[in-house]
Design a protein around this motif. Structure first.
Motif, mmCIF file in Angstrom:
data_model
loop_
_atom_site.group_PDB
_atom_site.id
_atom_site.type_symbol
_atom_site.label_atom_id
_atom_site.label_comp_id
_atom_site.label_asym_id
_atom_site.label_seq_id
_atom_site.Cartn_x
_atom_site.Cartn_y
_atom_site.Cartn_z
ATOM 1 N N THR A 1 -4.709 -4.490 2.987
ATOM 2 C CA THR A 1 -4.374 -3.609 1.866
ATOM 3 C C THR A 1 -5.548 -3.525 0.892
ATOM 4 O O THR A 1 -5.918 -2.419 0.447
ATOM 5 C CB THR A 1 -3.098 -4.145 1.164
ATOM 6 O OG1 THR A 1 -2.028 -4.024 2.103
ATOM 7 C CG2 THR A 1 -2.762 -3.381 -0.099
ATOM 8 N N VAL B 1 -11.322 6.846 5.396
ATOM 9 C CA VAL B 1 -11.725 5.474 5.064
ATOM 10 C C VAL B 1 -13.252 5.457 5.161
ATOM 11 O O VAL B 1 -13.818 5.787 6.209
ATOM 12 C CB VAL B 1 -11.108 4.445 6.034
ATOM 13 C CG1 VAL B 1 -11.533 3.026 5.648
ATOM 14 C CG2 VAL B 1 -9.587 4.560 6.055
ATOM 15 N N GLU C 1 -4.060 -1.085 9.529
ATOM 16 C CA GLU C 1 -5.222 -0.430 8.913
ATOM 17 C C GLU C 1 -5.495 0.960 9.497
ATOM 18 O O GLU C 1 -6.175 1.758 8.886
ATOM 19 C CB GLU C 1 -6.474 -1.309 9.031
ATOM 20 C CG GLU C 1 -6.907 -1.564 10.446
ATOM 21 C CD GLU C 1 -8.387 -1.938 10.505
ATOM 22 O OE1 GLU C 1 -8.681 -3.093 10.216
ATOM 23 O OE2 GLU C 1 -9.207 -1.073 10.852
ATOM 24 N N PHE D 1 0.850 -1.192 0.000
ATOM 25 C CA PHE D 1 0.000 0.000 0.000
ATOM 26 C C PHE D 1 0.887 1.243 0.000
ATOM 27 O O PHE D 1 1.141 1.867 1.031
ATOM 28 C CB PHE D 1 -0.889 -0.040 1.252
ATOM 29 C CG PHE D 1 -2.033 0.937 1.230
ATOM 30 C CD1 PHE D 1 -3.077 0.806 0.322
ATOM 31 C CD2 PHE D 1 -2.082 1.997 2.125
ATOM 32 C CE1 PHE D 1 -4.139 1.711 0.310
ATOM 33 C CE2 PHE D 1 -3.143 2.903 2.126
ATOM 34 C CZ PHE D 1 -4.166 2.758 1.213
ATOM 35 N N THR E 1 -6.723 11.602 4.268
ATOM 36 C CA THR E 1 -7.348 10.435 3.645
ATOM 37 C C THR E 1 -8.372 9.796 4.575
ATOM 38 O O THR E 1 -8.034 9.390 5.686
ATOM 39 C CB THR E 1 -6.247 9.418 3.243
ATOM 40 O OG1 THR E 1 -5.323 10.107 2.390
ATOM 41 C CG2 THR E 1 -6.829 8.216 2.528
ATOM 42 N N LEU F 1 -8.385 -1.476 2.455
ATOM 43 C CA LEU F 1 -8.130 -0.024 2.415
ATOM 44 C C LEU F 1 -8.236 0.515 0.989
ATOM 45 O O LEU F 1 -8.816 1.585 0.750
ATOM 46 C CB LEU F 1 -6.731 0.290 2.965
ATOM 47 C CG LEU F 1 -6.562 0.191 4.479
ATOM 48 C CD1 LEU F 1 -5.105 0.380 4.876
ATOM 49 C CD2 LEU F 1 -7.432 1.229 5.183
ATOM 50 N N VAL G 1 -10.464 4.013 0.633
ATOM 51 C CA VAL G 1 -9.850 5.314 0.918
ATOM 52 C C VAL G 1 -10.234 6.375 -0.109
ATOM 53 O O VAL G 1 -10.476 6.067 -1.283
ATOM 54 C CB VAL G 1 -8.296 5.225 0.971
ATOM 55 C CG1 VAL G 1 -7.827 4.502 2.211
ATOM 56 C CG2 VAL G 1 -7.725 4.590 -0.296
ATOM 57 N N PHE H 1 -1.929 3.207 8.158
ATOM 58 C CA PHE H 1 -1.637 3.033 6.727
ATOM 59 C C PHE H 1 -0.148 2.711 6.485
ATOM 60 O O PHE H 1 0.324 2.735 5.357
ATOM 61 C CB PHE H 1 -1.995 4.273 5.895
ATOM 62 C CG PHE H 1 -3.398 4.785 6.063
ATOM 63 C CD1 PHE H 1 -4.488 4.010 5.727
ATOM 64 C CD2 PHE H 1 -3.630 6.080 6.511
ATOM 65 C CE1 PHE H 1 -5.786 4.496 5.844
ATOM 66 C CE2 PHE H 1 -4.931 6.581 6.636
ATOM 67 C CZ PHE H 1 -6.003 5.782 6.312
ATOM 68 N N CYS H 2 0.597 2.492 7.542
ATOM 69 C CA CYS H 2 2.044 2.247 7.407
ATOM 70 C C CYS H 2 2.376 0.789 7.720
ATOM 71 O O CYS H 2 1.558 0.056 8.289
ATOM 72 C CB CYS H 2 2.819 3.151 8.362
ATOM 73 S SG CYS H 2 2.680 4.901 7.940
ATOM 74 N N TYR I 1 1.245 9.250 3.539
ATOM 75 C CA TYR I 1 0.320 10.387 3.728
ATOM 76 C C TYR I 1 0.858 11.430 4.712
ATOM 77 O O TYR I 1 0.144 12.356 5.085
ATOM 78 C CB TYR I 1 -1.051 9.927 4.230
ATOM 79 C CG TYR I 1 -1.786 8.919 3.383
ATOM 80 C CD1 TYR I 1 -1.621 8.847 1.996
ATOM 81 C CD2 TYR I 1 -2.694 8.032 3.980
ATOM 82 C CE1 TYR I 1 -2.322 7.934 1.231
ATOM 83 C CE2 TYR I 1 -3.410 7.117 3.215
ATOM 84 C CZ TYR I 1 -3.209 7.067 1.845
ATOM 85 O OH TYR I 1 -3.930 6.160 1.096
#
Ligand SMILES: Cc1ncc(COP(=O)(O)O)c(C=O)c1O
Length: 371
Positions: A337, A290, A103, A80, A288, A340, A344, A106-107, A130
């Motif tokens: 992944t 979700v 989740e 991702f 961002t 998301l 997103v 995001f990393c 992000y």
């Protein structure tokens, strides 16, 4: 998604003068300003060496070349992320090994990272996606345990800080063996064209990076190792040097816009606002959301009809890209992944967002979702 024109107009006199000076000097390549900007940026990140280069993709490539990775070596990275992170791994005939992200942040997920390590693993590339820091303590611990290199992809997070378990606060991009960044115009520190840089505290790596970025040259016309040609030009360096002075204010402006969005969407059952990891001061390269149970394409279309841009970063994750389909890692299941990827959506995020614009954007998002 960004308003670089208004941002430029605020510093126009300084920028125009600096650009005119470079043109007058005719030192377009490797001018004094390139080194000066590199020093200033190294000081900002509190890193010993900053080596400017042509763009963030080159920076990643040069980092992997400098570490002496060899064909077939495995490099672990999130699926991702933007394609640049993973593409250069394959370009150098290394094997990308995709892992899941957390989740919420995001990393890179450290548990997934440790599971993916094999005897062929040589390096890890966490991405501060992000504008939020990856969990660097855990990643560095795993890397040290398994004797792996860490390259931080800091393209989206310049200005972000990370507070480790030792309670020391550092800038992202100052923690791994090497870090890389991008000065693509929409980035937190954006040039008026392409640009990038590498950072390291290691003397030997710094001199290898300098050589590789300059045709593998040790002294003029003596080429000891295979390199490439990757330079930040003097015009970009002059502009970036001026913008660097404002970087913390730029990041603060992004955080303020994020705060506005957060409040407007707070507690909505169908909208998850960006998680702010307690160890990181988010630099909000992107804002961002979700979405849960929302027709995302419908929302995008509705926003576009009201002249509000929105983007999906990224519609296809690395492990589903055709270019990687022959790599074993691409066939694995990556539910987080994929989850998301389908939910997103990024809203306009930049330094010039006014309250009435933010109100208009949030009102329209809610109008669509609540209908
Ligand atoms: C995470 C990430 N890595 C690398 C890059 C590559 O930077 P550049 O476009 O300067 O080559 C980008 C740029 O968008 C990025 O977002």
């Amino acid at each position: 998604m960004v308003d670089t024109r208004t941002q430029y107009h605020r510093i126009k006199a300084h920028v125009d003068q600096a650009v005119a000076e470079v043109i007058e000097s005719t030192a377009f390549i490797n001018g004094k300003i390139v080194q000066e900007f590199g020093h200033h940026l190294a000081t900002y990140l509190d890193v010993k060496h900053c080596i400017p280069c042509a763009n963030g993709t080159d920076a990643l490539q040069i980092a992997m070349m400098a570490l002496g990775l060899e064909p077939g070596d495995e490099v672990i990275t999130p699926s991702f992320t933007y394609i640049a992170t993973t593409e250069v791994i394959a370009l150098l005939r290394l094997s990308p090994v995709f892992v899941e992200v957390d989740e919420r942040t995001f990393c890179m997920d450290p548990l997934a990272l440790e599971k993916a390590i094999t005897p062929r693993t040589k390096a890890i590339i966490p991405v501060h996606l992000y504008g939020q820091a990856a969990p660097m303590d855990e990643i560095m611990e795993i890397a040290r345990k398994h004797k792996l290199f860490v390259i931080e992809d800091n393209a989206q997070a310049i200005g972000c800080s990370y507070t480790g378990k030792d309670r020391v606060t550092r800038k992202t991009g100052s923690i791994g063996d090497i870090s890389t960044t991008s000065f693509y115009p929409s980035k937190n520190l954006g040039a008026f064209g392409d640009g990038g840089a590498l950072f390291t505290n290691d003397e030997n790596l710094a001199s290898r990076i300098k050589m590789i970025a300059n045709h593998g040259q040790s002294k003029q016309y003596y080429h000891d190792i295979v390199g490439c040609n990757s330079r930040l030009d003097s015009l970009q360096a002059a502009i970036l040097d001026i913008k660097l002075v404002h970087l913390d204010d730029y990041v603060e402006a992004r955080r303020k816009a994020a705060d506005f969005y957060d409040v407007a969407f707070s507690g909505h059952p169908k909208i998850r606002t960006p998680y702010r990891a307690p160890y990181s001061e988010h630099a909000f390269h992107q804002y961002t959301l979700v979405l849960e149970g929302v027709d995302r394409d419908g929302l995008k279309k509705f926003l576009a009809e009201h002249d509000i841009p929105s983007m999906i970063y990224y519609p296809v994750p690395g492990h589903r890209q055709k270019m990687f389909e022959h790599f074993k890692s691409s066939s694995q299941k990556m539910p987080v992944t994929d989850w998301l990827t389908s939910r997103v959506i990024s809203l306009p995020m930049h330094t010039e967002l006014e309250e009435d614009q933010l109100r208009f954007i949030t009102t329209k998002v809610l109008e669509y979702i609540n209908q």
